[in-house]
Design a protein around this motif. Sequence first.
Motif, PDB file in Angstrom:
ATOM      1  N   ARG A 285     -10.009  34.940   7.217  1.00  0.00           N
ATOM      2  CA  ARG A 285      -8.641  35.351   6.893  1.00  0.00           C
ATOM      3  C   ARG A 285      -8.452  35.252   5.380  1.00  0.00           C
ATOM      4  N   PHE A 286      -7.945  36.335   4.789  1.00  0.00           N
ATOM      5  CA  PHE A 286      -7.680  36.369   3.350  1.00  0.00           C
ATOM      6  C   PHE A 286      -6.172  36.211   3.126  1.00  0.00           C
TER       7      PHE A 286
ATOM      8  N   PRO B   3      -6.380  41.388  -7.796  1.00  0.00           N
ATOM      9  CA  PRO B   3      -5.684  40.391  -6.980  1.00  0.00           C
ATOM     10  C   PRO B   3      -6.603  39.234  -6.588  1.00  0.00           C
ATOM     11  N   SER B   4      -5.967  38.127  -6.156  1.00  0.00           N
ATOM     12  CA  SER B   4      -6.709  36.924  -5.768  1.00  0.00           C
ATOM     13  C   SER B   4      -6.409  36.579  -4.325  1.00  0.00           C
ATOM     14  N   ALA B   5      -7.339  35.886  -3.696  1.00  0.00           N
ATOM     15  CA  ALA B   5      -7.145  35.512  -2.286  1.00  0.00           C
ATOM     16  C   ALA B   5      -7.850  34.206  -1.974  1.00  0.00           C
ATOM     17  N   GLU B   6      -7.168  33.349  -1.208  1.00  0.00           N
ATOM     18  CA  GLU B   6      -7.818  32.201  -0.580  1.00  0.00           C
ATOM     19  C   GLU B   6      -8.459  32.708   0.708  1.00  0.00           C
TER      20      GLU B   6
ATOM     21  N   GLY C 140     -11.985  30.287  -2.854  1.00  0.00           N
ATOM     22  CA  GLY C 140     -11.098  31.221  -3.539  1.00  0.00           C
ATOM     23  C   GLY C 140     -11.883  32.436  -4.007  1.00  0.00           C
ATOM     24  N   SER C 141     -11.199  33.578  -4.104  1.00  0.00           N
ATOM     25  CA  SER C 141     -11.909  34.813  -4.435  1.00  0.00           C
ATOM     26  C   SER C 141     -10.935  35.844  -5.000  1.00  0.00           C
TER      27      SER C 141
END
Length: 357
Positions: free
Chosen positions: A247-248, A258-261, A286-287
């Motif tokens: 799940r992002f 953009p950033s995503a956990e 994190g990504s």
Amino acid sequence: MDALRQKYIDAIANVADESALEDLRVAAVGKKGEVSLKMRELGKMTPEERQVAGPKLNALKDEINSAIAAKKAALADAALDERLRSEWLDVTLPSRTRPRGTIHPVSQVTEEVSAIFADMGFKVAEGPQIENDWYNFDALNIPPHHPARQEFDTFYMNRAEGDNRPPHVLRTHTSPLQIRAMEKTGAPIRVIAPGRVYRSDYDQTHTPMFHQVEGMAIGKDISLANLKWVLEEFFAAFFEIDGIKTRFRASHFPFTEPSAEVDIQCSWVDGQLRIGEGDGWMEVLGSGMMHPKVLQAGGIDPDKWQGFAFGMGIDRIAMLKYGIPDLRAFFDSDLRWLRHYGFGALDVPTLHGGLSR
């Protein structure tokens, strides 16, 4: 002289142990032994008498020494025979156990991670653990007022008064290696950067020194879809679970936009964490897509190239995979606990299944 010879030859033949044999040697041919004293008398004899007595005394001394040597060997053989009769050894018994080394979880997981990403074409980048301010912060779009740049979060190197060089820090992440790799190689590029990092933190899930692996891929058409595929392939290989759900969640990092956990599917059963099943989620990394300013800092034109980046704690994913409850156990515990978690041979899962050594 014949009587002297017979006296010592008979005594040597009848001696019972090496101590008594040594006493006989001293009495016969020692500095003050009978034969030695006889040889000193040669100086008082006439030349004609010495020509007769000298060879006889030398022959007697040699004969006594030879008899003593032979008797000493015979006594040693007898002692060995007695030991062989009285002692025994069961050669069928198992040998003594030897201490067996183990591979530390951090080292093993680093090798596992590197092997899995190598199957996807990622090379390993290496670099210094002491970084200057620019590589650790500025090049990664972390502004001077960012909390991470405060001394209560980062270890700054001490400088002598009058030293005007840029500040140096113990690197807080392995992201500086991405900048160095971009400067060295340019685009396109695919690298991971595993290594030791430092932050001012210490509790059950944080230590002042820990380990991270960060990765990036830069190309003409790199997208979030590529990032999602890479991470899902990694999770499946590392946790050895096919079809593990991810799940992002939208987040913010200065170096991605953009950033995503990223969370992975999990559940808790009888107090035990189970990866890849149930309705729960656990954050693991994190990504995001690399920020244009970060690409520029690495010497890459953001109008022509784009890429993704991610980072995760090696210690953290080792805890998840092997069920180790406290991060501090990696560094300050009796390492005999390693056997409990099965760390021994370096069995490294690969992307395509099976083990690689």
